[in-house]
Write a protein that holds these residues in place. Structure first.
Motif, PDB file in Angstrom:
ATOM      1  N   MET A  73      -3.694 -14.301 -22.267  1.00 50.71           N
ATOM      2  CA  MET A  73      -2.741 -13.545 -21.458  1.00 50.71           C
ATOM      3  C   MET A  73      -1.446 -13.338 -22.236  1.00 50.71           C
ATOM      4  SD  MET A  73      -3.527 -15.528 -17.891  1.00 50.71           S
ATOM      5  CE  MET A  73      -2.317 -14.718 -16.874  1.00 50.71           C
ATOM      6  N   ASN A 108      -6.922 -19.324 -19.411  1.00 45.29           N
ATOM      7  CA  ASN A 108      -6.742 -18.036 -20.082  1.00 45.29           C
ATOM      8  C   ASN A 108      -5.317 -17.741 -20.539  1.00 45.29           C
ATOM      9  OD1 ASN A 108      -9.489 -16.655 -19.652  1.00 45.29           O
ATOM     10  ND2 ASN A 108      -8.993 -17.504 -17.650  1.00 45.29           N
ATOM     11  N   TYR A 109      -4.410 -18.698 -20.454  1.00 44.78           N
ATOM     12  CA  TYR A 109      -3.000 -18.397 -20.717  1.00 44.78           C
ATOM     13  C   TYR A 109      -2.737 -17.928 -22.139  1.00 44.78           C
ATOM     14  CZ  TYR A 109      -2.151 -22.879 -23.078  1.00 44.78           C
ATOM     15  OH  TYR A 109      -2.159 -23.923 -23.953  1.00 44.78           O
ATOM     16  N   ILE A 132      -5.406 -19.372 -14.823  1.00 47.72           N
ATOM     17  CA  ILE A 132      -4.289 -19.258 -15.774  1.00 47.72           C
ATOM     18  C   ILE A 132      -4.414 -20.309 -16.869  1.00 47.72           C
ATOM     19  CG2 ILE A 132      -1.790 -19.491 -16.057  1.00 47.72           C
ATOM     20  CD1 ILE A 132      -1.535 -18.273 -13.204  1.00 47.72           C
ATOM     21  N   LYS A 133      -4.707 -21.551 -16.482  1.00 49.39           N
ATOM     22  CA  LYS A 133      -4.844 -22.647 -17.455  1.00 49.39           C
ATOM     23  C   LYS A 133      -5.919 -22.319 -18.489  1.00 49.39           C
ATOM     24  CE  LYS A 133      -4.285 -27.011 -18.819  1.00 49.39           C
ATOM     25  NZ  LYS A 133      -3.056 -27.570 -19.316  1.00 49.39           N
ATOM     26  N   GLN A 187      -4.413 -21.049 -10.459  1.00 51.68           N
ATOM     27  CA  GLN A 187      -3.845 -21.958 -11.454  1.00 51.68           C
ATOM     28  C   GLN A 187      -4.898 -22.351 -12.490  1.00 51.68           C
ATOM     29  OE1 GLN A 187      -2.100 -24.666  -8.466  1.00 51.68           O
ATOM     30  NE2 GLN A 187      -0.209 -24.465  -9.647  1.00 51.68           N
ATOM     31  N   VAL A 228       4.430 -20.068 -16.168  1.00 53.37           N
ATOM     32  CA  VAL A 228       3.439 -20.692 -17.033  1.00 53.37           C
ATOM     33  C   VAL A 228       4.154 -21.479 -18.129  1.00 53.37           C
ATOM     34  CG1 VAL A 228       1.421 -20.302 -18.480  1.00 53.37           C
ATOM     35  CG2 VAL A 228       1.919 -18.731 -16.582  1.00 53.37           C
ATOM     36  N   THR A 267       1.088 -24.576 -14.585  1.00 48.23           N
ATOM     37  CA  THR A 267       1.914 -23.617 -13.873  1.00 48.23           C
ATOM     38  C   THR A 267       2.779 -24.294 -12.824  1.00 48.23           C
ATOM     39  OG1 THR A 267       0.127 -23.219 -12.303  1.00 48.23           O
ATOM     40  CG2 THR A 267       0.321 -21.680 -14.137  1.00 48.23           C
ATOM     41  N   GLY A 301      -0.042 -24.238 -20.529  1.00 48.33           N
ATOM     42  CA  GLY A 301      -0.883 -23.540 -19.557  1.00 48.33           C
ATOM     43  C   GLY A 301      -0.752 -24.039 -18.140  1.00 48.33           C
ATOM     44  N   VAL A 354       3.504 -15.088 -13.979  1.00 47.05           N
ATOM     45  CA  VAL A 354       2.358 -14.320 -13.523  1.00 47.05           C
ATOM     46  C   VAL A 354       2.494 -14.100 -12.021  1.00 47.05           C
ATOM     47  CG1 VAL A 354      -0.151 -14.367 -13.238  1.00 47.05           C
ATOM     48  CG2 VAL A 354       0.880 -15.354 -15.289  1.00 47.05           C
TER      49      VAL A 354
END
Length: 67
Positions: A53, A49-50, A46-47, A43, A20, A26, A24, A3
């Motif tokens: 995504m 919503n990974y 991302i965790k 971060q 990632v 990063t 999840g 990402v």
């Protein structure tokens, strides 16, 4: 999956790159011009919503996730 995230100026030079992991988490490969606080916020996003995504990204590829 990786990402890219940028500051408000949205410059490529200032962008960060996160790899990632399957859970999840990063790994920051390039922090760009982002502060430690900004990196932590990204971060955490991302965790949280990974999975979504990954599904969205893979749905846009005709050849699958790795192509």
């Amino acid at each position: 999956m990786h990402v890219h995230a940028s500051d408000a100026r949205l410059t490529e030079v200032g962008s960060a790159k996160f790899f990632v992991k399957s859970n999840g988490d990063t790994e920051v490969r390039n922090r760009g011009v982002l502060t430690d606080r900004e990196l932590r916020i990204i971060q955490r996003f991302i965790k949280e919503n990974y999975r979504e995504m990954y599904l969205l990204w893979s749905s846009m590829s005709e050849k699958g996730f790795y192509e």
